[in-house]
Scaffold this motif. Structure first.
Motif, PDB file in Angstrom:
ATOM      1  N   ALA A 119       0.803  -1.226   0.000  1.00  0.00           N
ATOM      2  CA  ALA A 119       0.000   0.000   0.000  1.00  0.00           C
ATOM      3  C   ALA A 119       0.835   1.276   0.000  1.00  0.00           C
ATOM      4  O   ALA A 119       0.472   2.247  -0.664  1.00  0.00           O
ATOM      5  N   PRO A 120       1.954   1.337   0.707  1.00  0.00           N
ATOM      6  CA  PRO A 120       2.741   2.575   0.680  1.00  0.00           C
ATOM      7  C   PRO A 120       3.373   2.898  -0.683  1.00  0.00           C
ATOM      8  O   PRO A 120       3.823   4.019  -0.906  1.00  0.00           O
ATOM      9  N   ALA A 121       3.411   1.948  -1.598  1.00  0.00           N
ATOM     10  CA  ALA A 121       4.097   2.149  -2.878  1.00  0.00           C
ATOM     11  C   ALA A 121       3.566   3.352  -3.645  1.00  0.00           C
ATOM     12  O   ALA A 121       4.332   4.043  -4.320  1.00  0.00           O
ATOM     13  N   VAL A 122       2.284   3.616  -3.569  1.00  0.00           N
ATOM     14  CA  VAL A 122       1.719   4.740  -4.316  1.00  0.00           C
ATOM     15  C   VAL A 122       2.303   6.064  -3.824  1.00  0.00           C
ATOM     16  O   VAL A 122       2.574   6.965  -4.625  1.00  0.00           O
ATOM     17  N   GLU A 123       2.523   6.180  -2.525  1.00  0.00           N
ATOM     18  CA  GLU A 123       3.057   7.421  -1.957  1.00  0.00           C
ATOM     19  C   GLU A 123       4.584   7.459  -1.968  1.00  0.00           C
ATOM     20  O   GLU A 123       5.178   8.510  -2.188  1.00  0.00           O
ATOM     21  N   VAL A 124       5.205   6.313  -1.742  1.00  0.00           N
ATOM     22  CA  VAL A 124       6.661   6.258  -1.598  1.00  0.00           C
ATOM     23  C   VAL A 124       7.376   6.185  -2.946  1.00  0.00           C
ATOM     24  O   VAL A 124       8.482   6.708  -3.091  1.00  0.00           O
ATOM     25  N   HIS A 125       6.755   5.563  -3.947  1.00  0.00           N
ATOM     26  CA  HIS A 125       7.427   5.371  -5.226  1.00  0.00           C
ATOM     27  C   HIS A 125       6.808   6.182  -6.369  1.00  0.00           C
ATOM     28  O   HIS A 125       7.531   6.889  -7.070  1.00  0.00           O
ATOM     29  N   LEU A 126       5.493   6.055  -6.570  1.00  0.00           N
ATOM     30  CA  LEU A 126       4.883   6.685  -7.743  1.00  0.00           C
ATOM     31  C   LEU A 126       4.740   8.195  -7.586  1.00  0.00           C
ATOM     32  O   LEU A 126       5.032   8.948  -8.511  1.00  0.00           O
ATOM     33  N   ARG A 127       4.305   8.676  -6.430  1.00  0.00           N
ATOM     34  CA  ARG A 127       4.163  10.124  -6.221  1.00  0.00           C
ATOM     35  C   ARG A 127       5.479  10.868  -6.474  1.00  0.00           C
ATOM     36  O   ARG A 127       5.499  11.849  -7.221  1.00  0.00           O
ATOM     37  N   PRO A 128       6.617  10.430  -5.884  1.00  0.00           N
ATOM     38  CA  PRO A 128       7.865  11.164  -6.140  1.00  0.00           C
ATOM     39  C   PRO A 128       8.281  11.180  -7.616  1.00  0.00           C
ATOM     40  O   PRO A 128       8.834  12.171  -8.090  1.00  0.00           O
ATOM     41  N   LEU A 129       8.011  10.101  -8.335  1.00  0.00           N
ATOM     42  CA  LEU A 129       8.336  10.066  -9.759  1.00  0.00           C
ATOM     43  C   LEU A 129       7.548  11.137 -10.511  1.00  0.00           C
ATOM     44  O   LEU A 129       8.106  11.885 -11.321  1.00  0.00           O
ATOM     45  N   LEU A 130       6.260  11.241 -10.223  1.00  0.00           N
ATOM     46  CA  LEU A 130       5.420  12.243 -10.896  1.00  0.00           C
ATOM     47  C   LEU A 130       5.829  13.663 -10.503  1.00  0.00           C
ATOM     48  O   LEU A 130       5.873  14.561 -11.345  1.00  0.00           O
ATOM     49  N   ALA A 131       6.148  13.856  -9.231  1.00  0.00           N
ATOM     50  CA  ALA A 131       6.595  15.174  -8.771  1.00  0.00           C
ATOM     51  C   ALA A 131       7.941  15.533  -9.415  1.00  0.00           C
ATOM     52  O   ALA A 131       8.166  16.696  -9.774  1.00  0.00           O
ATOM     53  N   GLU A 132       8.808  14.566  -9.582  1.00  0.00           N
ATOM     54  CA  GLU A 132      10.108  14.811 -10.223  1.00  0.00           C
ATOM     55  C   GLU A 132       9.929  15.332 -11.646  1.00  0.00           C
ATOM     56  O   GLU A 132      10.731  16.128 -12.135  1.00  0.00           O
ATOM     57  N   LEU A 133       8.880  14.904 -12.299  1.00  0.00           N
ATOM     58  CA  LEU A 133       8.586  15.359 -13.664  1.00  0.00           C
ATOM     59  C   LEU A 133       7.816  16.683 -13.666  1.00  0.00           C
ATOM     60  O   LEU A 133       7.412  17.160 -14.721  1.00  0.00           O
ATOM     61  N   GLY A 134       7.610  17.263 -12.492  1.00  0.00           N
ATOM     62  CA  GLY A 134       7.012  18.593 -12.405  1.00  0.00           C
ATOM     63  C   GLY A 134       5.539  18.637 -12.096  1.00  0.00           C
ATOM     64  O   GLY A 134       4.966  19.727 -11.952  1.00  0.00           O
ATOM     65  N   ALA A 135       4.879  17.501 -11.995  1.00  0.00           N
ATOM     66  CA  ALA A 135       3.432  17.477 -11.760  1.00  0.00           C
ATOM     67  C   ALA A 135       3.099  17.925 -10.343  1.00  0.00           C
ATOM     68  O   ALA A 135       3.871  17.709  -9.412  1.00  0.00           O
ATOM     69  N   SER A 136       1.937  18.524 -10.194  1.00  0.00           N
ATOM     70  CA  SER A 136       1.351  18.727  -8.870  1.00  0.00           C
ATOM     71  C   SER A 136       0.639  17.430  -8.539  1.00  0.00           C
ATOM     72  O   SER A 136      -0.095  16.902  -9.377  1.00  0.00           O
ATOM     73  N   VAL A 137       0.846  16.918  -7.332  1.00  0.00           N
ATOM     74  CA  VAL A 137       0.299  15.604  -6.988  1.00  0.00           C
ATOM     75  C   VAL A 137      -0.484  15.714  -5.678  1.00  0.00           C
ATOM     76  O   VAL A 137       0.088  15.622  -4.595  1.00  0.00           O
ATOM     77  N   PRO A 138      -1.808  15.930  -5.780  1.00  0.00           N
ATOM     78  CA  PRO A 138      -2.630  15.999  -4.562  1.00  0.00           C
ATOM     79  C   PRO A 138      -2.596  14.679  -3.800  1.00  0.00           C
ATOM     80  O   PRO A 138      -2.243  13.648  -4.351  1.00  0.00           O
TER      81      PRO A 138
END
Length: 179
Positions: A119-138
């Motif tokens: 369950a933590p994978a969405v916050e620990v892995h995917l969110r940072p990847l999207l933020a690294e590409l510049g996205a705002s991630v609610p």
């Protein structure tokens, strides 16, 4: 003058065509889109583009998919959990994008998982990847455990109710800074 509808793009990182991940991602996009008002929806399913991902010269369909993702106002990014994180297919696609490529997007990560320990994978892995590409991630990202697939509509509706106001606020803020 009425602003144009937001472009809501669903990016599916499952290597299998017609996957449950795709179905759940579309359901999530519909739930968020219904709360945002008029949206234009599009799906980019990486299973159809996998063969071209390793090419130095991207095929036309892959180039179009990259443009579609980069032009999204709202981007639902979905992956099954593989080895505790998102798929290599999704990572390979996102690695092709230049830095800041998602700066105009509000990205909503979604992961389908077989084990609650992931369950933590969405916050620990995917969110940072999207933020690294510049996205705002609610927050929060969406998690759908495989043992709750039958309740996915209910789960994703509750999640959409939580994140849609954040998405709407970010879209409104961007509209005022660009006008």
């Amino acid at each position: 003058m009425t602003p144009p509808p937001a472009r809501l793009v669903t990016l599916v990182g499952n290597p299998r065509p017609k996957s449950r991940t795709r179905a759940l991602a579309v359901l999530a996009a519909e739930a968020v889109g219904a709360r945002l008002g008029p949206v234009d929806r599009e799906v980019v399913d990486l299973s159809a583009l996998a063969a071209g991902l390793g090419s130095a010269a991207a095929p036309a369909a892959l180039q179009a998919a990259e443009r579609t993702v980069q032009d999204a106002d709202v981007l639902v990014v979905a992956s099954p959990t593989y080895k505790g994180t998102y798929t290599g297919l999704l990572k390979t696609f996102l690695d092709r994008l230049p830095g800041g490529a998602l700066a105009s997007a509000v990205a909503l990560p979604l992961m389908v998982m077989g084990d609650a320990r992931h369950a933590p994978a969405v916050e620990v892995h995917l969110r940072p990847l999207l933020a690294e590409l510049g996205a705002s991630v609610p927050t929060p990202g969406a998690v759908v455990p495989e043992n709750r697939i039958e309740q996915a509509g209910e789960l994703l509706d509750a999640w959409a109710a939580q994140v849609a106001p954040q998405v709407a606020g970010l879209l409104a803020a961007r509209a005022t800074t660009t006008s």
